[in-house]
Design a protein around this motif. Structure first.
Motif, PDB file in Angstrom:
ATOM      1  N   MET A 265       0.831  -1.212   0.000  1.00 43.36           N
ATOM      2  CA  MET A 265       0.000   0.000   0.000  1.00 43.36           C
ATOM      3  C   MET A 265       0.864   1.261   0.000  1.00 43.36           C
ATOM      4  O   MET A 265       0.552   2.259  -0.656  1.00 43.36           O
ATOM      5  N   GLN A 266       1.985   1.208   0.696  1.00 45.67           N
ATOM      6  CA  GLN A 266       2.895   2.369   0.707  1.00 45.67           C
ATOM      7  C   GLN A 266       3.529   2.554  -0.664  1.00 45.67           C
ATOM      8  O   GLN A 266       3.638   3.684  -1.170  1.00 45.67           O
ATOM      9  N   LEU A 267       3.926   1.436  -1.301  1.00 48.76           N
ATOM     10  CA  LEU A 267       4.559   1.544  -2.623  1.00 48.76           C
ATOM     11  C   LEU A 267       3.585   2.076  -3.671  1.00 48.76           C
ATOM     12  O   LEU A 267       3.963   2.839  -4.575  1.00 48.76           O
ATOM     13  N   LEU A 268       2.326   1.690  -3.573  1.00 50.42           N
ATOM     14  CA  LEU A 268       1.323   2.128  -4.553  1.00 50.42           C
ATOM     15  C   LEU A 268       0.656   3.428  -4.147  1.00 50.42           C
ATOM     16  O   LEU A 268      -0.260   3.893  -4.853  1.00 50.42           O
ATOM     17  N   ASP A 269       1.128   4.014  -3.044  1.00 47.11           N
ATOM     18  CA  ASP A 269       0.590   5.296  -2.565  1.00 47.11           C
ATOM     19  C   ASP A 269      -0.909   5.209  -2.321  1.00 47.11           C
ATOM     20  O   ASP A 269      -1.686   6.110  -2.672  1.00 47.11           O
ATOM     21  N   LEU A 270      -1.339   4.072  -1.724  1.00 48.10           N
ATOM     22  CA  LEU A 270      -2.748   3.898  -1.407  1.00 48.10           C
ATOM     23  C   LEU A 270      -3.020   4.369   0.014  1.00 48.10           C
ATOM     24  O   LEU A 270      -2.120   4.463   0.853  1.00 48.10           O
ATOM     25  N   GLU A 271      -4.265   4.691   0.253  1.00 49.36           N
ATOM     26  CA  GLU A 271      -4.654   5.171   1.585  1.00 49.36           C
ATOM     27  C   GLU A 271      -4.539   4.032   2.591  1.00 49.36           C
ATOM     28  O   GLU A 271      -4.968   2.906   2.313  1.00 49.36           O
ATOM     29  N   ALA A 272      -3.954   4.330   3.725  1.00 49.98           N
ATOM     30  CA  ALA A 272      -3.784   3.308   4.762  1.00 49.98           C
ATOM     31  C   ALA A 272      -5.128   2.829   5.265  1.00 49.98           C
ATOM     32  O   ALA A 272      -6.082   3.614   5.368  1.00 49.98           O
ATOM     33  N   ASP A 273      -5.177   1.535   5.572  1.00 54.00           N
ATOM     34  CA  ASP A 273      -6.425   0.914   6.031  1.00 54.00           C
ATOM     35  C   ASP A 273      -6.221   0.447   7.473  1.00 54.00           C
ATOM     36  O   ASP A 273      -5.237  -0.215   7.795  1.00 54.00           O
ATOM     37  N   TYR A 274      -7.170   0.847   8.316  1.00 61.61           N
ATOM     38  CA  TYR A 274      -7.060   0.457   9.722  1.00 61.61           C
ATOM     39  C   TYR A 274      -7.163  -1.058   9.901  1.00 61.61           C
ATOM     40  O   TYR A 274      -6.781  -1.592  10.947  1.00 61.61           O
ATOM     41  N   ALA A 275      -7.666  -1.753   8.887  1.00 58.79           N
ATOM     42  CA  ALA A 275      -7.755  -3.202   8.999  1.00 58.79           C
ATOM     43  C   ALA A 275      -6.380  -3.844   9.134  1.00 58.79           C
ATOM     44  O   ALA A 275      -6.226  -4.894   9.766  1.00 58.79           O
ATOM     45  N   VAL A 276      -5.358  -3.198   8.520  1.00 57.57           N
ATOM     46  CA  VAL A 276      -4.001  -3.735   8.632  1.00 57.57           C
ATOM     47  C   VAL A 276      -3.531  -3.708  10.076  1.00 57.57           C
ATOM     48  O   VAL A 276      -2.979  -4.676  10.602  1.00 57.57           O
ATOM     49  N   ALA A 277      -3.750  -2.580  10.757  1.00 53.37           N
ATOM     50  CA  ALA A 277      -3.343  -2.463  12.155  1.00 53.37           C
ATOM     51  C   ALA A 277      -4.110  -3.435  13.036  1.00 53.37           C
ATOM     52  O   ALA A 277      -3.549  -4.075  13.934  1.00 53.37           O
ATOM     53  N   LEU A 278      -5.441  -3.543  12.765  1.00 55.02           N
ATOM     54  CA  LEU A 278      -6.253  -4.467  13.570  1.00 55.02           C
ATOM     55  C   LEU A 278      -5.775  -5.905  13.388  1.00 55.02           C
ATOM     56  O   LEU A 278      -5.620  -6.652  14.357  1.00 55.02           O
ATOM     57  N   ALA A 279      -5.533  -6.288  12.138  1.00 55.24           N
ATOM     58  CA  ALA A 279      -5.067  -7.657  11.885  1.00 55.24           C
ATOM     59  C   ALA A 279      -3.714  -7.907  12.527  1.00 55.24           C
ATOM     60  O   ALA A 279      -3.452  -8.981  13.075  1.00 55.24           O
ATOM     61  N   SER A 280      -2.809  -6.922  12.450  1.00 54.15           N
ATOM     62  CA  SER A 280      -1.490  -7.079  13.078  1.00 54.15           C
ATOM     63  C   SER A 280      -1.617  -7.293  14.578  1.00 54.15           C
ATOM     64  O   SER A 280      -0.933  -8.131  15.167  1.00 54.15           O
ATOM     65  N   ALA A 281      -2.505  -6.496  15.220  1.00 56.99           N
ATOM     66  CA  ALA A 281      -2.675  -6.630  16.666  1.00 56.99           C
ATOM     67  C   ALA A 281      -3.237  -8.007  17.028  1.00 56.99           C
ATOM     68  O   ALA A 281      -2.770  -8.659  17.963  1.00 56.99           O
ATOM     69  N   VAL A 282      -4.258  -8.435  16.261  1.00 51.84           N
ATOM     70  CA  VAL A 282      -4.871  -9.732  16.561  1.00 51.84           C
ATOM     71  C   VAL A 282      -3.867 -10.862  16.380  1.00 51.84           C
ATOM     72  O   VAL A 282      -3.738 -11.762  17.220  1.00 51.84           O
ATOM     73  N   MET A 283      -3.106 -10.819  15.260  1.00 48.32           N
ATOM     74  CA  MET A 283      -2.130 -11.883  15.032  1.00 48.32           C
ATOM     75  C   MET A 283      -1.017 -11.863  16.062  1.00 48.32           C
ATOM     76  O   MET A 283      -0.478 -12.900  16.436  1.00 48.32           O
ATOM     77  N   SER A 284      -0.636 -10.663  16.541  1.00 49.00           N
ATOM     78  CA  SER A 284       0.390 -10.592  17.590  1.00 49.00           C
ATOM     79  C   SER A 284      -0.076 -11.305  18.848  1.00 49.00           C
ATOM     80  O   SER A 284       0.687 -12.036  19.496  1.00 49.00           O
ATOM     81  N   VAL A 285      -1.363 -11.077  19.194  1.00 56.19           N
ATOM     82  CA  VAL A 285      -1.902 -11.756  20.377  1.00 56.19           C
ATOM     83  C   VAL A 285      -1.864 -13.271  20.180  1.00 56.19           C
ATOM     84  O   VAL A 285      -1.439 -14.029  21.062  1.00 56.19           O
ATOM     85  N   PHE A 286      -2.297 -13.711  18.994  1.00 57.73           N
ATOM     86  CA  PHE A 286      -2.303 -15.151  18.724  1.00 57.73           C
ATOM     87  C   PHE A 286      -0.889 -15.731  18.716  1.00 57.73           C
ATOM     88  O   PHE A 286      -0.653 -16.848  19.191  1.00 57.73           O
ATOM     89  N   VAL A 287       0.066 -15.001  18.169  1.00 62.14           N
ATOM     90  CA  VAL A 287       1.440 -15.494  18.107  1.00 62.14           C
ATOM     91  C   VAL A 287       2.022 -15.631  19.506  1.00 62.14           C
ATOM     92  O   VAL A 287       2.695 -16.625  19.830  1.00 62.14           O
ATOM     93  N   VAL A 288       1.779 -14.622  20.369  1.00 59.06           N
ATOM     94  CA  VAL A 288       2.274 -14.707  21.754  1.00 59.06           C
ATOM     95  C   VAL A 288       1.632 -15.886  22.468  1.00 59.06           C
ATOM     96  O   VAL A 288       2.306 -16.651  23.192  1.00 59.06           O
ATOM     97  N   LEU A 289       0.309 -16.053  22.246  1.00 59.28           N
ATOM     98  CA  LEU A 289      -0.373 -17.187  22.858  1.00 59.28           C
ATOM     99  C   LEU A 289       0.213 -18.504  22.366  1.00 59.28           C
ATOM    100  O   LEU A 289       0.447 -19.442  23.141  1.00 59.28           O
TER     101      LEU A 289
END
Length: 735
Positions: free
Chosen positions: A276-300
């Motif tokens: 998204m950064q390379l294509l100059d697209l608008e950032a999506d909050y879904a990326v941050a949400l998914a990262s947070a959720v996966m971080s929790v799962f990875v720690v678990l």
């Protein structure tokens, strides 16, 4: 896939061609639904046929898949009916049925995954959640997001589209979990994975349908039809039962394949953000949400992996200890086995030499154990061994070890010994403790213990100390059993003489100085003042030119060690028949001692026949005297003794006891007489029963030595002959 599978493949191909022709060149969406519906119904029926044919024990998963086919067939019918009337505005009533059909499919796939991974479900669920989150993010960015943005504020369209994509994400997560957690996938499993992939191809039309040309849209629409065909093929294949029933060998821990799947899923979020950064697209909050959720799962998941690793290490340690215990302990009694007892003795001797102390070894040989086994069975014998082991373990101090060498032989290793009297006191307590009654398989029985004690010196080695204690135990048995004998200087000197005699016997044969002593076997009183013996019991001794003379028992031990049992037996046969011939025709039969190894050997029958022929004797003038327990336990010995009996040679078996010999065994005993030790005689009633049973089978019962006072009246009443314990007797020459 078999005939039905080929038929299914042909039907699927024909349906696909018909659908493409009707939806493409003909341009009739409504008529294109006819082959779609026919194939869908046939696939539903084929799935049911597969279930009926292969009859998996856990068929629920396949019934759920068949239910999804049925629901989707209804949805196809509804969709193409609506298409015939030109009402295909998304979402339609058919979409409700399509969404409903996902429910049984997801349940069926989840059940299949659960059967393939029966253990470790929580770890698999977390892994699936990581994959689902990553795929959900990818689906949102590539599919759901553009669709939502393109359809404005139509909430129902957004909801239905989100349900489609969300169901696909869960389906892909289950498929990924199946692949990552299985070591080997069956043909049916691969077909099911292909069906899921084809379903995703069909669902992609919801996203790309508006921008794709008509032919491409039609081609992608084939994904639904071919997905049904693949599911039916999976149900028809014989391995479908393996997929739903077999506890498939699941991959243990974080295998490379599972790690790779999780790594790709976790990297989807940063990779999406980078694109998204390379294509100059608008950032999506879904990326941050998914990262947070996966971080929790990875720690678990890391915590679970660490706990699993710790549990694995603990299990390995417990297994190591269990294997070590099995390798060093007797499985029946739980005591240290022979190897562990010897190793502990070696360590104790090394420590004693360093600390200028002594180690004592008690060799415990049970008395009367065979009688318990014979009378009450091996279960009772095992109970006796376990109880004796418990009593021995209770008799030793901390730091001492009780072990079982095998059979009814035990050892006690006593460390830090300061006084021989303390050793003998411990041994006497063991004799008394073992003699207490034991409940064995519901029977009240008693056994005894003959114990040999040996105390180490600065040069003692484990094997030598065991031999010394064993030798002392042998003397304890010979002197009446149920007693303790110490391996003292006299026994050490006698043992040394046996060792020296063994060397002499190994070096040369024949040797000079062998003497055959004959003890008269006399009838009991009342008899004539000078009764004629009914037989003469022979024993061989050795008057050596150098060293001490060897009595019969010591000579037997030396001959067995030197491998001269046959030579000694042949000499005894010739010497006995020579003396008998010299005494004249009135000489009674002679009992010649033959060792167990000689009787079991291949030449014993020929040896006896050759001696009888050489001296012109009759077969009845001779009887061989041998160990009864060894003969009864060795098939070759039994066969040889039967041959001797057939030739008229008598057989005298010694070492048997009235209480230890089952009456049923007497019928198979190839003997003319049973020689019982006077010290082992049972109570009067059992002695009477045993003697009458033996005589009914043609067996004489003879006592080796005078009986005890309490059974002497029974012996006299039964008329049992007695071997008089004399030595140095030779048959007189005839006048």
């Amino acid at each position: 896939m078999g005939w039905n599978g080929r038929t299914l493949a042909v039907l699927g191909a024909l349906g696909a061609v018909a659908f493409v022709v009707l939806a493409g060149p003909v341009g009739s969406i409504a008529w294109s639904g006819v082959p779609y519906g026919v194939v869908g119904v046939f696939c539903c029926v084929a799935t049911v046929v597969g279930i009926r044919r292969h009859r998996p024990r856990h068929a629920a998963a396949w019934w759920w898949v068949a239910a999804s086919h049925a629901v989707w067939s209804l949805a196809d019918t509804a969709y193409y009916v609506l298409a015939a009337f030109g009402d295909t505005t998304f979402p339609t009533v058919a979409d409700a049925l399509y969404v409903l059909g996902y429910v049984p499919l997801l349940v069926g796939v989840a059940l299949l995954v659960r059967r393939a991974r029966p253990n470790g479900q929580l770890g698999g669920l977390v892994d699936g959640a990581v994959v689902a989150t990553g795929l959900g993010l990818l689906g949102w960015v590539l599919f759901v997001g553009p669709v939502v943005a393109g359809r404005g504020d139509d909430a129902l369209s957004h909801l239905v589209g989100g349900v489609y994509l969300g169901s696909d994400v869960v389906l892909v997560a289950l498929a990924a979990h199946l692949v990552a957690s299985s070591v080997r996938l069956s043909r049916s499993a691969w077909l099911a994975l292909a069906a899921i992939a084809l379903l995703l191809v069909g669902d992609s039309t919801y996203v790309w349908g508006a921008v794709l040309p008509g032919w491409a849209f039609t081609a992608l629409s084939l994904g639904w039809l071919l997905s049904n065909v693949a599911w039916s093929a999976a149900a028809l294949h014989p391995s479908m039962a393996d997929l739903s029933d077999r506890e498939a060998p699941a991959a243990s821990g974080m295998t490379p394949r599972r790690t790779g799947v999780l790594l790709v899923a976790v990297l989807l979020a940063p990779a999406t953000l980078a694109v998204m950064q390379l294509l100059d697209l608008e950032a999506d909050y879904a990326v941050a949400l998914a990262s947070a959720v996966m971080s929790v799962f990875v720690v678990l998941r890391m915590g679970m992996a660490l706990r699993a690793a710790a549990a694995s290490l603990l299990a390995r340690e417990e297994m190591r200890r269990a294997l070590e215990h099995q390798a060093t302990h007797d499985p029946l009694t739980g005591l240290a086995n022979r190897a562990a007892s010897t190793e502990h003795l070696a360590r104790a001797l090394a420590a004693a030499r360093a600390g200028r102390a002594h180690v004592a070894l008690l060799f415990v040989d049970l008395d009367g154990f065979k009688g318990v086994n014979d009378a009450h069975g091996h279960r009772a014998g095992d109970d006796v061994l376990r109880e004796v082991a418990h009593r021995l373990a209770a008799a030793v101090r901390d730091g001492d070890v009780a072990g079982r060498l095998g059979g009814d032989e035990f050892v006690l290793v006593l460390t830090d010994v300061r006084d021989v009297e303390d050793v003998l006191a411990v041994a006497q307590r063991v004799v008394q403790g073992v003699a207490e009654p034991i409940v064995a398989d519901g029977h009240l029985v008693t056994v005894g213990a003959s114990i040999g004690a040996a105390v180490s010196d600065t040069a003692s080695e484990p094997a030598a100390l065991i031999h010394e204690a064993d030798t002392a135990a042998y003397r304890a048995k010979a002197r009446g059993r149920g007693r303790v004998e110490l391996y003292d200087h006299a026994l050490r000197a006698a043992d040394a003489e046996v060792t020296a005699a063994e060397a002499e016997l190994r070096a040369a044969w024949p040797v000079e100085g062998l003497v055959l002593d004959l003890s008269p076997v006399l009838p009991p009183p009342p008899a004539a003042p000078w009764p004629a013996p009914v037989a003469l019991a022979g024993q061989v001794r050795w008057q050596r030119r150098s060293g001490r003379d060897l009595e019969h028992a010591a000579l037997v031990a030396a001959a067995e060690r030197a491998g001269r049992t046959g030579d000694l037996g042949r000499w005894g046969l010739h010497e006995a028949l020579r003396q008998q011939r010299a005494a004249g025709p009135s000489a009674p039969p002679v009992w010649v001692p033959l060792l167990a190894a000689h009787v079991a050997g291949t030449h014993v029958v020929d040896d006896v026949a050759e001696a009888v022929s050489a001296h012109g004797a009759a077969g009845g003038a001779l009887a061989v005297r041998t160990c009864g327990p060894s003969a009864l336990a060795t098939p070759a010995s039994l066969a040889h003794l039967r041959e001797l009996r057939s030739a008229g040679v008598g057989v005298v078996l010694e070492g048997l006891t009235a209480q230890g010999t089952a009456l049923g065994e007497l019928h198979a005993v190839p003997a003319t007489a049973l020689l019982l030790r006077s010290g082992d005689l049972p109570e009067e009633s059992l002695l009477v029963l045993f003697t009458r049973s033996a005589r009914a089978l043609g067996l004489d019962v003879v006592l080796d030595g005078p009986p005890r006072a309490e059974v002497a009246p029974a012996v006299q009443a039964l008329g049992l002959p007695v071997v008089q314990q004399t030595s140095g007797v030779r048959l007189p020459a005839p006048r």
